[in-house]
Design a protein around this motif. Sequence first.
Motif, PDB file in Angstrom:
ATOM      1  N   GLU A   3       0.832  -1.192   0.000  1.00 26.05           N
ATOM      2  CA  GLU A   3       0.000   0.000   0.000  1.00 26.05           C
ATOM      3  C   GLU A   3       0.869   1.245   0.000  1.00 26.05           C
ATOM      4  N   SER A   5       0.611   5.742   0.327  1.00 28.94           N
ATOM      5  CA  SER A   5      -0.190   6.923   0.643  1.00 28.94           C
ATOM      6  C   SER A   5       0.045   7.984  -0.421  1.00 28.94           C
ATOM      7  N   THR A  18      -2.845  10.857   3.122  1.00 22.95           N
ATOM      8  CA  THR A  18      -3.822   9.887   3.607  1.00 22.95           C
ATOM      9  C   THR A  18      -3.989  10.000   5.118  1.00 22.95           C
ATOM     10  N   LYS A  97     -12.686   0.698   3.296  1.00 22.04           N
ATOM     11  CA  LYS A  97     -11.326   1.063   2.900  1.00 22.04           C
ATOM     12  C   LYS A  97     -11.319   1.411   1.419  1.00 22.04           C
ATOM     13  N   VAL A  99      -8.917   2.031  -1.835  1.00 21.40           N
ATOM     14  CA  VAL A  99      -7.594   1.873  -2.423  1.00 21.40           C
ATOM     15  C   VAL A  99      -7.740   1.976  -3.931  1.00 21.40           C
ATOM     16  N   ASN A 103      -2.677   0.946  -6.005  1.00 18.04           N
ATOM     17  CA  ASN A 103      -2.417   0.657  -4.585  1.00 18.04           C
ATOM     18  C   ASN A 103      -2.184   1.897  -3.723  1.00 18.04           C
ATOM     19  N   THR A 105      -3.666   4.275  -1.094  1.00 20.23           N
ATOM     20  CA  THR A 105      -4.757   4.214  -0.125  1.00 20.23           C
ATOM     21  C   THR A 105      -5.265   5.618   0.174  1.00 20.23           C
ATOM     22  N   LYS A 108      -8.347   4.889   5.374  1.00 16.21           N
ATOM     23  CA  LYS A 108      -7.908   3.834   6.274  1.00 16.21           C
ATOM     24  C   LYS A 108      -7.959   4.371   7.696  1.00 16.21           C
ATOM     25  N   GLU A 179      -6.774  -4.610   9.650  1.00 12.99           N
ATOM     26  CA  GLU A 179      -6.964  -4.137   8.274  1.00 12.99           C
ATOM     27  C   GLU A 179      -6.300  -5.066   7.266  1.00 12.99           C
ATOM     28  N   SER A 183      -8.171  -7.159   4.211  1.00 14.13           N
ATOM     29  CA  SER A 183      -7.743  -7.041   2.813  1.00 14.13           C
ATOM     30  C   SER A 183      -7.406  -8.406   2.221  1.00 14.13           C
TER      31      SER A 183
END
Length: 237
Positions: A3, A5, A18, A97, A99, A103, A105, A108, A179, A183
Amino acid sequence: MDEKSWFFHVGPIWFDGTVTTMIIVTCLIVFFLVYGFTRNLTLKPKGKQNAIEWVIDFTTNIVGDNMPRNEVRNFSLFSFTLFMFIFVANQIGLVTKIVSGDNVTYWKSPTANPFVTMGLALLVLTLANYLGTEKLGLGKYIKNSFFTPSALFPIKLMEEFTNVITLGLRLYGNIFAGEVLLSLIASVVTKTGWITLPLVIPLEMIWIAFSLFIGSIQAYVFTTLSMVYISHKIEVE
């Protein structure tokens, strides 16, 4: 799970967009929850007023269980605010969530970021030391916190650092793990096809419920330990 940001900068300083966004969203949710639940208060509470009063009583009891009686009023609001922020921050990334395809994010739990939880822990321990110095005076505070008894000085000094680490990482680890597993369960559908959907949906619902419970427990544990640490600094042993 790779992931990322999104980031923005103000002048030369870069920010995790994020995390920053989710902290602001958390604060807004807490504000509007408290504002909405405390509108039109009555002497005979019912409904939403009962709910907010229960939370206030709950957090006040946390203070009362870990601090001298004469300090309860001084820390009840802080305890309530800390509990509400962490509780909401823990839950918002478990319910949903967001995304993007690359990828990145966008939504979150902010407490699934170690810098947020370590920052909260550092804030609590810094506040505890400041309040201890303010109440006892610098000399008495140092003696009470580090030299009672003097033989334990190295251990008590080390505790100042280990308390920050354990308080922050405990919260981060529980929320991040929740989390990640959500996922992973969701990724089963994309990897094996829609035939696994009847199995994945119940698993997701069960794990979401369990994670919501864990998030609530972690908000309680963090608030309780915060009051314990502050109590150790302001109360003469």
